[in-house]
Design a protein around this motif. Structure first.
Motif, PDB file in Angstrom:
ATOM      1  N   THR A 193      41.067  33.745  40.495  1.00  9.17           N
ATOM      2  CA  THR A 193      40.303  34.244  39.270  1.00  9.17           C
ATOM      3  C   THR A 193      39.265  33.201  38.966  1.00  9.17           C
ATOM      4  O   THR A 193      38.711  33.375  37.753  1.00  9.17           O
ATOM      5  CB  THR A 193      41.442  34.298  38.199  1.00  9.17           C
ATOM      6  OG1 THR A 193      42.177  32.999  38.111  1.00  9.17           O
ATOM      7  CG2 THR A 193      42.399  35.767  38.723  1.00  9.17           C
ATOM      8  N   ARG A 235      36.452  34.706  42.291  1.00  6.38           N
ATOM      9  CA  ARG A 235      35.872  36.089  41.957  1.00  6.38           C
ATOM     10  C   ARG A 235      34.615  36.272  42.653  1.00  6.38           C
ATOM     11  O   ARG A 235      34.795  37.670  43.251  1.00  6.38           O
ATOM     12  CB  ARG A 235      35.507  35.953  40.490  1.00  6.38           C
ATOM     13  CG  ARG A 235      36.722  35.982  39.644  1.00  6.38           C
ATOM     14  CD  ARG A 235      36.420  36.079  38.039  1.00  6.38           C
ATOM     15  NE  ARG A 235      35.415  35.486  37.695  1.00  6.38           N
ATOM     16  CZ  ARG A 235      35.069  34.707  37.112  1.00  6.38           C
ATOM     17  NH1 ARG A 235      36.272  33.637  36.814  1.00  6.38           N
ATOM     18  NH2 ARG A 235      33.822  33.994  36.462  1.00  6.38           N
ATOM     19  N   THR A 236      33.587  35.688  42.883  1.00  5.00           N
ATOM     20  CA  THR A 236      32.532  36.022  43.633  1.00  5.00           C
ATOM     21  C   THR A 236      32.865  36.224  45.261  1.00  5.00           C
ATOM     22  O   THR A 236      32.437  37.230  45.707  1.00  5.00           O
ATOM     23  CB  THR A 236      31.514  34.720  43.575  1.00  5.00           C
ATOM     24  OG1 THR A 236      31.349  34.536  42.078  1.00  5.00           O
ATOM     25  CG2 THR A 236      30.205  35.103  43.911  1.00  5.00           C
ATOM     26  N   ILE A 287      35.913  37.344  46.032  1.00  6.66           N
ATOM     27  CA  ILE A 287      36.394  38.611  46.448  1.00  6.66           C
ATOM     28  C   ILE A 287      35.424  39.785  46.314  1.00  6.66           C
ATOM     29  O   ILE A 287      35.719  40.769  47.094  1.00  6.66           O
ATOM     30  CB  ILE A 287      37.586  38.571  45.300  1.00  6.66           C
ATOM     31  CG1 ILE A 287      38.668  37.739  45.706  1.00  6.66           C
ATOM     32  CG2 ILE A 287      38.255  40.186  45.062  1.00  6.66           C
ATOM     33  CD1 ILE A 287      39.777  37.369  44.487  1.00  6.66           C
ATOM     34  N   THR A 288      34.558  39.593  45.441  1.00  6.20           N
ATOM     35  CA  THR A 288      33.582  40.779  45.315  1.00  6.20           C
ATOM     36  C   THR A 288      32.944  40.847  46.894  1.00  6.20           C
ATOM     37  O   THR A 288      32.494  42.239  47.149  1.00  6.20           O
ATOM     38  CB  THR A 288      32.505  40.434  44.255  1.00  6.20           C
ATOM     39  OG1 THR A 288      33.039  40.479  42.988  1.00  6.20           O
ATOM     40  CG2 THR A 288      31.473  41.518  44.159  1.00  6.20           C
ATOM     41  N   ALA A 289      32.523  39.956  47.456  1.00  2.00           N
ATOM     42  CA  ALA A 289      32.115  39.908  48.780  1.00  2.00           C
ATOM     43  C   ALA A 289      32.601  40.565  49.867  1.00  2.00           C
ATOM     44  O   ALA A 289      32.137  41.033  50.875  1.00  2.00           O
ATOM     45  CB  ALA A 289      31.277  38.661  49.227  1.00  2.00           C
ATOM     46  N   GLU A 294      35.887  42.180  49.401  1.00  2.00           N
ATOM     47  CA  GLU A 294      36.863  43.382  49.396  1.00  2.00           C
ATOM     48  C   GLU A 294      36.784  44.680  49.839  1.00  2.00           C
ATOM     49  O   GLU A 294      37.642  45.534  50.241  1.00  2.00           O
ATOM     50  CB  GLU A 294      37.058  43.588  47.769  1.00  2.00           C
ATOM     51  CG  GLU A 294      35.818  44.091  46.975  1.00  2.00           C
ATOM     52  CD  GLU A 294      35.933  44.418  45.518  1.00  2.00           C
ATOM     53  OE1 GLU A 294      37.202  44.281  44.855  1.00  2.00           O
ATOM     54  OE2 GLU A 294      35.186  44.589  44.815  1.00  2.00           O
ATOM     55  N   LYS A 295      35.509  45.000  50.641  1.00  2.00           N
ATOM     56  CA  LYS A 295      35.184  46.182  51.308  1.00  2.00           C
ATOM     57  C   LYS A 295      35.575  45.987  52.690  1.00  2.00           C
ATOM     58  O   LYS A 295      35.592  47.123  53.390  1.00  2.00           O
ATOM     59  CB  LYS A 295      33.643  46.488  51.183  1.00  2.00           C
ATOM     60  CG  LYS A 295      33.341  47.162  49.625  1.00  2.00           C
ATOM     61  CD  LYS A 295      31.764  47.116  49.530  1.00  2.00           C
ATOM     62  CE  LYS A 295      31.476  47.705  48.369  1.00  2.00           C
ATOM     63  NZ  LYS A 295      29.960  48.061  48.231  1.00  2.00           N
ATOM     64  N   LEU A 304      40.129  41.287  38.436  1.00  2.00           N
ATOM     65  CA  LEU A 304      39.769  41.530  39.859  1.00  2.00           C
ATOM     66  C   LEU A 304      39.870  43.135  40.185  1.00  2.00           C
ATOM     67  O   LEU A 304      39.220  43.363  41.267  1.00  2.00           O
ATOM     68  CB  LEU A 304      40.646  40.718  40.805  1.00  2.00           C
ATOM     69  CG  LEU A 304      40.673  39.171  40.468  1.00  2.00           C
ATOM     70  CD1 LEU A 304      41.656  38.526  41.489  1.00  2.00           C
ATOM     71  CD2 LEU A 304      39.206  38.570  40.647  1.00  2.00           C
ATOM     72  N   GLY A 305      40.644  43.788  39.341  1.00  2.00           N
ATOM     73  CA  GLY A 305      40.680  45.092  39.622  1.00  2.00           C
ATOM     74  C   GLY A 305      42.004  45.620  40.371  1.00  2.00           C
ATOM     75  O   GLY A 305      42.840  44.646  41.056  1.00  2.00           O
ATOM     76  N   GLN A 314      42.722  47.288  42.971  1.00  2.00           N
ATOM     77  CA  GLN A 314      42.705  47.467  44.377  1.00  2.00           C
ATOM     78  C   GLN A 314      43.018  46.033  45.081  1.00  2.00           C
ATOM     79  O   GLN A 314      43.520  45.871  46.370  1.00  2.00           O
ATOM     80  CB  GLN A 314      41.238  47.704  44.970  1.00  2.00           C
ATOM     81  CG  GLN A 314      40.272  46.456  44.852  1.00  2.00           C
ATOM     82  CD  GLN A 314      39.660  46.383  43.585  1.00  2.00           C
ATOM     83  OE1 GLN A 314      40.050  46.820  42.677  1.00  2.00           O
ATOM     84  NE2 GLN A 314      38.734  45.544  43.500  1.00  2.00           N
ATOM     85  N   GLN A 352      25.625  31.941  46.605  1.00  2.01           N
ATOM     86  CA  GLN A 352      25.412  32.755  47.736  1.00  2.01           C
ATOM     87  C   GLN A 352      25.491  32.091  49.030  1.00  2.01           C
ATOM     88  O   GLN A 352      26.383  32.640  50.078  1.00  2.01           O
ATOM     89  CB  GLN A 352      23.965  33.387  47.743  1.00  2.01           C
ATOM     90  CG  GLN A 352      24.030  34.600  48.787  1.00  2.01           C
ATOM     91  CD  GLN A 352      24.851  35.745  48.834  1.00  2.01           C
ATOM     92  OE1 GLN A 352      24.915  36.368  47.575  1.00  2.01           O
ATOM     93  NE2 GLN A 352      25.941  35.844  49.807  1.00  2.01           N
TER      94      GLN A 352
END
Length: 296
Positions: A11, A16-17, A19-21, A23-24, A42-43, A45, A200
């Motif tokens: 968190t 958080r960044t 996990i966004t990168a 999670e797919k 985080l959502g 999922q 990044q």
């Protein structure tokens, strides 16, 4: 079936960044003190559990350990120092113990640290093989943190992270207000080095460690171009189209921050020798490129 990654500190800004990168591509479980809050952030999922619920790591392919009380948010009272230490050491020891008793250990354990492990170093160039650490609180915290992680019986990578530049929060957000008001400027002499990394590049470097099976040991997570505090201040002011005419005296910082002022009054000229040697390419290798990319 996608690989399953366990993350602590999910968190936080970096978590958080990350996990966004990821999670797919991966299934993810986050260890958190407050699963309901973490799920909101985080959502649905993302599977969120407490450290008490984490009793095995057999099903995880990788562990990324980012947990830790922010080191510069509060003055370093004895109680705060204890929180800073225990928030890093305790969860890392739990993860190592679970890895070492696992019947199917994760293939990699990527664990956090910070360039504060080197202590103040002036303008000495510092790479991962540097061993002449300056004895101070940040060194003690990070060195024990790393030593615990390195006991894991799997591939271990240690991230010695510099100041992470992000437009989503963190250290840069704390610097912005005085600069926006035209009151920003160098701290003390301004000659102290500030080793930084764009968010990044931080995320990309973590993925490099995840996917590169030969990667192990200590890595500096900093740009190849550390800058002095004066250079950074001038560049930030220019990016914001504001003047850079004020200087913050050391005694003011010491009065505001106490012992934790060491983090900004002294620095390290850190170079990511190992990442560069493994062919990692920084998207934002210079401060001008990094600041230009951020929504400030």
């Amino acid at each position: 079936m996608s690989k399953h990654i366990l993350i602590t500190g999910g968190t936080g800004l970096i978590g958080r960044t990350l996990i966004t990168a990821l999670e797919k591509k991966y299934a993810m479980t986050v260890v958190t003190r407050d699963p309901s809050r973490a799920t909101r952030l985080l959502g649905e999922q993302i599977n969120c559990i407490t450290s008490e619920e984490l009793t095995s790591v057999d099903k995880f392919d990788a562990i990324i350990n980012l947990a830790g009380e922010p080191i510069a948010d509060k003055r370093w009272s004895d109680a705060q120092k204890e929180r800073i230490c225990n928030s890093r050491w305790k969860i890392t020891q739990q993860l190592v113990d679970l890895i070492n008793t696992s019947s199917n250990a994760p293939s990699v354990f990527i664990s956090g640290s910070a360039i504060g492990v080197y202590g103040r170093q002036g303008d000495t160039v510092v790479t991962e093989d540097f061993t002449d650490f300056h004895d101070e609180f940040s060194r003690a915290v990070c060195q024990k943190w790393e030593n615990i992680a390195l006991q894991a019986n799997t591939r271990v990578c240690i991230m010695r992270t510099g100041v992470v530049l992000s437009d989503g929060g963190g250290a840069l957000s704390k610097m912005l207000m005085p600069f926006r008001l035209g009151l920003g400027g160098p701290i003390s002499s301004g000659k102290q080095f500030m080793a930084w990394i764009h968010m990044q590049d931080m995320i990309d470097a973590i993925q490099h460690l995840l996917s590169n099976e030969d990667a192990h040991g200590v890595y500096n997570f900093t740009s190849p171009n550390p800058n002095t505090n004066s250079f950074f201040s001038i560049a930030l002011a220019k990016r914001l189209e504001r003047p850079c005419i004020f200087r913050v005296p050391a005694f003011v910082i010491k009065a505001l921050m106490g012992e934790s002022s060491d983090l900004v009054l002294y620095g390290q000229k850190v170079i990511p020798k190992r990442l560069l040697g493994e062919g990692f390419t920084f998207t934002f290798p210079t401060l001008k490129e990094a600041l230009a990319d951020l929504d400030l």
